[in-house]
Design a protein around this motif. Structure first.
Motif, PDB file in Angstrom:
ATOM      1  N   HIS A 103      -9.182  41.073 -17.615  1.00 37.81           N
ATOM      2  CA  HIS A 103      -8.923  42.390 -17.053  1.00 37.81           C
ATOM      3  C   HIS A 103      -8.700  42.291 -15.543  1.00 37.81           C
ATOM      4  O   HIS A 103      -7.751  42.869 -15.004  1.00 37.81           O
ATOM      5  N   THR A 104      -9.561  41.548 -14.856  1.00 37.88           N
ATOM      6  CA  THR A 104      -9.396  41.447 -13.413  1.00 37.88           C
ATOM      7  C   THR A 104      -8.170  40.614 -13.066  1.00 37.88           C
ATOM      8  O   THR A 104      -7.577  40.800 -11.998  1.00 37.88           O
ATOM      9  N   LEU A 156      -5.449  41.000 -14.261  1.00 42.04           N
ATOM     10  CA  LEU A 156      -4.324  41.931 -14.197  1.00 42.04           C
ATOM     11  C   LEU A 156      -4.008  42.338 -12.763  1.00 42.04           C
ATOM     12  O   LEU A 156      -2.854  42.571 -12.415  1.00 42.04           O
ATOM     13  N   ASP A 157      -5.055  42.411 -11.958  1.00 35.55           N
ATOM     14  CA  ASP A 157      -4.852  42.756 -10.551  1.00 35.55           C
ATOM     15  C   ASP A 157      -3.870  41.791  -9.909  1.00 35.55           C
ATOM     16  O   ASP A 157      -2.931  42.203  -9.217  1.00 35.55           O
ATOM     17  N   VAL A 158      -4.113  40.530 -10.149  1.00 38.38           N
ATOM     18  CA  VAL A 158      -3.277  39.502  -9.533  1.00 38.38           C
ATOM     19  C   VAL A 158      -1.854  39.589 -10.078  1.00 38.38           C
ATOM     20  O   VAL A 158      -0.878  39.512  -9.335  1.00 38.38           O
ATOM     21  N   GLN A 207      -0.352  42.133 -11.297  1.00 38.95           N
ATOM     22  CA  GLN A 207       0.312  43.314 -10.750  1.00 38.95           C
ATOM     23  C   GLN A 207       0.809  43.037  -9.337  1.00 38.95           C
ATOM     24  O   GLN A 207       1.923  43.406  -8.979  1.00 38.95           O
TER      25      GLN A 207
END
Lengths: 1067, 125
Positions: free
Chosen positions: B33-34, B36-38, B40
């Motif tokens: 999930h985290t 995804l930040d990267v 994005q």
């Protein structure tokens, strides 16, 4: 106060600055040959056993001193000096492997460069007083906590605010030591690498990293910033629990700043978990709860169920479930049971699609247990000591509403607007392409039905239970808007079955106007839930709106069963529409009483009755008759009152069945007997004698007919029917041929009628609203009497004729038939008989008048003339003949009229009144029918023949011939009377043209020479000079088209006196 | 061998999650999930160069103490995340790249199924 504080503070700063400046000046002038070794606190113990006088150590001292000087220069606002000094220090320290201080120099170099390059960086945050939540207690880096809404793209508007008043572009040009942006990052990296070599330098390393992150944020290099940040996580610091929480929080803020919300949420959650970690001596559930609430955004979770479900907000269900479960747990530990219930309810509702069946059950049980402590109301909850508001949770999906039906009022309660003014104006265009657009742009959810004020109204919902657990919904009711509505609560149990279950919610509108149904509310396990349609995207309608009309009365309409004795069934209670079923014999009349019961609280003030019939050829008013005036006289019907309407039902039927036994030979003989030219002696007795043979032949043929109806039809069409009657007979036979069972009159048929009662009253009447009530009436008509054939025969009296009818009693019961006023006959079931009915002949004047009327209407269609003529005669007969009977064990009365009877043209003259009226007298005595005239031999018998015109038109000249013959009473007639009789005066004379009502009289004498019975025929025929045959009444009219005569030309017409004058001559 | 494999839809909701048995599923999901930040961030950088055919393989997103997180994104913004053990030396960058390519082709076949509605959860047999 503030000004003095400010002045004192300024004073302090000036002193502080002076101090630093003095220190800097002192250090600048200090000799570099024997510098003192500066060292960090943790370095002191490393100094033991190191040669202080070594060259390396001296260099180290110099370098560190240089760095210290640079720090001072920076602090007193000389960044260019500081840059130069830092660079020198770097050069010196790099040579002696003093990594810690080298890193510090790099950091200083970077900081100074950043100050010069990005003078606005943190400017707006420096003055924030609460801003010093520095990582690891580092006070030198203010503003680590940055307002989240200024996360990215920090507006770099306030440039040139460097307190030293330097032009930012100046140092770049002047100082060659100023680092480029890329170099800053590089140097930071290097510094951090060097710091990491020291176990005790964790705090400084963290600090440097965070500074680097801030620079990278300014440079918008977020990925690199993320790398620095992830490095921070690995730095091992000896921190208290509280400090750890602060550290994670700060990390989370930093991640938020670089736009890594998920990462931020992750660390926030870690911080929250730290608050209540098992090893934590003093768990702070409240802080944990608040921190958890802050993470929701990172997991794309909104606690507003409407928002969350409507947008179908994407997210990571497993993680969302986890965080919600933590919220439930935390709030429970906090003792906030209200919040706990709400979160658990939200968890169940929002995450339902992701739960397995077992998880559904577990969560449901969980909700049951938490809500037992505290329910959840419909209002938002505010978390104590914070600005968090937890919105109320609804269950729009437990149970899931499949569809909504706003029920129109039941059929008898429907209303109708009767206002001609409100008819929609379709506009001047017959067709407009915009019409479809206009119609589609109709307001969604507008229901095309009307509810009535004060009436119980219903909305049906189809619910699906997604839980597979029995759901008990308490206080379920409609949510409405607009006019006042009394919503009734009900407790609904949704069974644990996968099928949709219907739930009806009721209420009563209290005033007229527009009512909007927004949704429904209920409470499940103590959780109050308001489910609005607009939050249910699958319903596609935000609300349903409908019109509530003013109060109207309502009646029940039924048939009073006490008045009925024969098979009258009223089953109105079941279907809402009452229906009456009656079984009647054809021709029977029944009376039934329809009761109108006002069951509402409004009185009925106006009533209209309409009759509708679907399958009637005859028209409903022939079958049903009622008196509206009688009903109106009973108005108004008070609430609870009754009124009655008497309905007369006549079992109309087709009594005529022409061609039913057309091949009857006996009838042919009968018909041939009526052939015009021959003299007819109208003898009723002979007819009766013939009738018996006909009866037998009829009976015999009945058996034949049972064999095949097809042969029946073929024989009919092949039979030599007289051309006159063949018109109808052939038509009938062709019908028979096409339908194998031509028994319209033989089997039961049903007459359907619908009595529509529309009524109004109360306030609804002012607004022109009406209500309808129907009562259906079904009359099953059993066959009774059938007229299978008919013919006309001359009667004894000249102004009458006999209509001979073949009647068939097709009922199974005995029938007592009365066919004239004083004659009746008993017929067994299935029996047929032939009866003569004396009928007054139709005056010609009447016919002519009718014909003229018809002619006026249909001037060109000549062929219709004759048909209409026979119709007229049929009508005439029908108006005079009425068959009445009593039937069956109850002596049920019945009557039948012979409407639509038609006669072939050959018989027309029998039915019509002759245009010539004979007025004969013998010896001054009027010769009546059957009167006996006695004369003596040799005496002259004075015979006066009077002819008068009884038709409506002028008669042409006639020639009248008297023919005498002797009747031997044995069947032979002697016409040769030359030797037996002589006459005085002409026996053949002409009559001039006679106008209507005009008469002519002729006088002559007869002398008989022998005794015997003599008869004298008197016959008149149009004079040979007149070319017009005068057999028909049409002839008298002048303007008849020529071809019209062609048919009648074939017949030679004469008028005869019937019966002939009879004279008995005696001695 | 990878530890976890996740297919993430356009709206950043997981379409398919596979976890190696015996692992802490929730922890791995947090990692993905985290990550995804990267992804994005990397995609948004890529968007600044329109017309430039982007490399679909995003490489190592980040590494934790135990795991490495690799990312891959299709042109239709479907993301694949593979998590491997830090200690797993057998999986080089090239192997990871091949793994993603293979995954991408498998996903294409899934989408080609006329009964599959894009955005729905994918289930593996």
């Amino acid at each position: 106060m503030l000004s003095t504080l400010k002045a004192k503070f300024m004073n302090l700063l000036v002193l502080y600055f002076g101090c630093l400046e003095y220190k800097r000046m002192e250090k600048t002038q200090e000799k570099f040959d024997r510098p003192q070794l500066l060292c960090a606190p943790f370095e002191r113990k490393d100094l033991i056993g190191i040669d202080l006088d070594s060259r390396t150590n001296r260099k180290k001292c110099t370098g560190r001193l240089k760095k210290h000087l640079a720090d001072l220069s920076l602090q007193v606002g000389l960044p260019t000096d500081a840059l130069a000094q830092y660079s020198q220090a770097v050069d010196i320290l790099r040579g002696c492997n003093d990594w810690l201080w080298l890193a510090a120099c790099y950091e200083g170099l970077c900081s100074t460069s950043v100050m010069l390059l990005y003078p606005h960086l943190f400017r707006n945050n420096v003055l924030q007083r609460y801003s010093s939540l520095g990582v690891g207690g580092s006070d030198s880096c203010p503003g680590t906590k940055i307002n989240p809404n200024k996360v990215r793209n920090n507006p770099s508007s306030n440039s040139n605010s460097l307190p030293v008043g330097l032009d930012p572009s100046l140092p770049k040009q002047t100082s060659k030591f100023c680092l480029s942006p890329d170099d800053i990052v590089e140097k930071y990296k290097e510094a951090i690498v060097h710091y990491s070599k020291y176990r005790n330098a964790g705090v400084i390393e963290t600090e440097a990293s965070i500074k680097a992150v801030h620079v990278l944020i300014e440079q918008k290099r977020y990925l690199l910033a993320a790398e620095f940040l992830s490095n921070v996580v690995f730095i091992n610091l000896q921190l208290s629990d509280e400090e750890k929480i602060i550290r994670f929080n700060a990390l989370s803020d930093m991640y938020n700043q670089i736009g890594f919300h998920r990462k931020a949420a992750f660390f926030r959650r870690v911080a929250a978990m730290r608050c209540v970690a098992p090893q934590n001596q003093d768990p702070d559930w409240c802080q944990c709860y608040k921190l958890l609430l802050l993470t929701l955004d990172g997991y794309r979770l909104s606690l507003d169920p409407a928002l969350f479900l409507k947008e179908g907000r994407p997210g990571w269900p497993a993680l969302q479930i986890q965080i919600l479960q933590e919220l439930v747990g935390t709030s429970r530990r906090m003792g906030e049971h209200g919040l706990c219930t709400r979160h658990q309810a939200f968890l169940l509702s929002a995450m339902l699609p992701y739960f397995t069946l077992q998880e559904k059950h577990d969560n449901f049980k969980m909700l049951e247990s938490v809500s037992s402590k505290c329910g959840s109301g419909p209002s938002p909850l505010v978390v104590a000591d914070s600005s968090f508001i937890i919105p109320p949770v609804n269950f729009p999906n437990i149970p899931l509403c499949r569809y909504v039906r706003v029920m129109p009022p039941s059929k008898e309660r429907q209303v109708e607007l009767r206002d001609k003014l409100l008819v929609e104006d379709p506009g001047p265009f017959i067709f407009s392409p915009f019409q479809s657009i206009i119609t589609t742009s109709k307001v969604a959810g507008k229901i095309d039905c009307e509810w009535v004020e004060g009436d119980i109204c219903e909305v049906t919902f189809a619910f699906v239970n997604p839980m597979y657990i029995q759901l008990k919904l308490n206080n379920m009711m409609l949510i409405t808007e607009g006019v006042e509505f009394e919503a009734w609560t009900s407790t609904v149990v949704i069974e644990a079955s996968p099928e949709a279950q219907m739930v009806i919610l009721r209420g009563r509108p209290q005033e007229p106007g527009e009512l909007r149904i927004l949704g429904y509310s209920f409470s499940l396990l103590g959780v109050a839930s308001n489910c609005k349609f607009k939050s249910m995207s699958h319903l596609k309608v935000p609300f349903y709106s409908l019109n509530v009309v003013p109060a109207l009365p309502c009646v029940q309409i039924f048939c009073d069963s006490s008045s009925s004795e024969t098979g009258l069934v009223s089953d109105g209670a079941l279907e809402g529409e009452s229906k009456v079923c009656v079984t009647l014999n054809a021709g029977e009349t029944h009376e039934c009483n329809i009761v109108i019961h006002n069951v509402s609280s409004q009185s009925v003030e106006c009533v209209e009755v309409a009759l509708e019939s679907q399958n009637e050829v005859e028209g409903p008013d022939k079958v049903f008759q009622y008196s509206l005036e009688n009903l109106r006289a009973q108005l108004p019907i008070a609430p609870g009152g009754r009124a009655s309407l008497t309905l007369y039902i006549y079992a109309a039927s087709e009594f005529l069945l022409p061609g039913y036994s057309i091949e009857d030979d006996g009838m042919f003989s009968l018909m041939s007997g009526s052939e015009p030219p021959s003299l007819i002696s109208a003898a009723p007795s002979s007819l009766h004698s013939r009738q018996s043979t006909i009866m037998s032949s009829l009976r015999g043929r009945k058996a034949n007919r049972a064999h095949s109806s097809a042969s029946n039809a073929s024989s009919k069409s092949g039979s030599s029917v007289r051309s006159g009657s063949s018109v109808s007979a052939l038509a009938m036979s062709s019908i028979n041929a096409s339908t194998p069972m031509p028994t319209t009159g033989l089997c039961n048929r049903t007459l359907e009628g619908l009595i529509k009662l529309s009524y109004t009253g109360g306030r609804g009447m002012e607004n022109k609203y009406w209500r309808m009530a129907d009562i259906g009436i079904s009359v099953e008509v059993a066959p009774s009497l059938l007229v299978t054939r008919w013919d006309a025969l001359p009667a004894e009296r000249p102004n009458q004729c006999y209509i001979v009818l073949d009647l068939l009693n097709s009922a199974s019961n005995e029938m007592d038939l009365q066919y004239t006023t004083n004659k009746h006959i008993l017929m067994q079931g299935g029996e047929s008989c032939r009866v003569p009915v004396p009928v007054d002949r139709c005056p010609l004047a009447k016919i002519n008048e009718r014909v003229r009327n018809i002619r006026k209407n249909i001037s060109k269609r000549n062929a219709d003339g004759e048909v209409s003529e026979s119709e007229i005669l049929g009508d005439h007969v029908a108006s005079l003949v009425e068959l009445r009977w009593t039937l069956g064990p109850f002596d049920t009365p019945g009557r039948a009229s012979l409407k639509s009877l038609t006669f072939p043209p050959q018989t027309h003259h029998l039915i019509t009144m002759a245009p010539v009226h004979w007025d004969v007298s013998l010896n001054g005595q009027r010769v009546e029918n059957g009167s006996e005239n006695v004369g003596k031999i040799g005496e002259a018998q004075r015979l006066v023949i009077g002819v008068s015109n009884s038709s409506g038109d002028a008669l042409p000249p006639l020639t009248i011939v008297l023919t005498a013959f002797q009747d031997h009473q044995n069947g032979t007639q002697n016409y040769r009377l030359e030797a037996k009789m002589a006459s005085t005066g002409a026996t053949k004379f002409g009559v001039p043209k006679l106008a209507p009502e005009e008469s002519y009289s002729h006088d002559c004498g007869l002398i008989f020479f022998t005794t015997g019975i003599y008869k004298i025929e008197v016959s008149g025929s149009p004079s040979s000079s007149s070319s017009t045959p005068y057999g028909n009444f049409q002839c008298s009219s002048v303007c008849v088209p020529g071809d019209h005569h062609s048919k009648t030309n074939q017949h030679y017409h004469a008028w005869k006196l019937a019966p002939p004058i009879e004279i008995s001559i005696v001695d | 061998m990878a530890v976890s494999l996740t297919i993430i839809g356009k709206e950043n909701s997981p379409l398919y999650i596979w976890m190696d048995e015996g692992r802490d599923s929730l922890q791995l999901q947090y990692l993905a999930h985290t990550g995804l930040d990267v992804i994005q961030e990397k995609i948004s950088v890529g968007q600044k160069l329109p017309g430039d055919s982007r490399e679909l393989y995003l490489g190592l997103l980040y590494a934790s103490e135990e795991y490495k997180i690799y990312g891959y994104t299709t042109n239709s913004k479907i993301k694949f995340i593979v998590i491997t053990d830090v200690t797993n030396a057998a999986l080089r960058d090239n192997e990871i790249r091949m793994m993603f390519r293979h995954l991408h082709s498998i996903y294409s076949t899934v989408v080609c199924n006329p009964f599959y509605v894009p955005g729905e959860k994918i289930s593996s047999q």
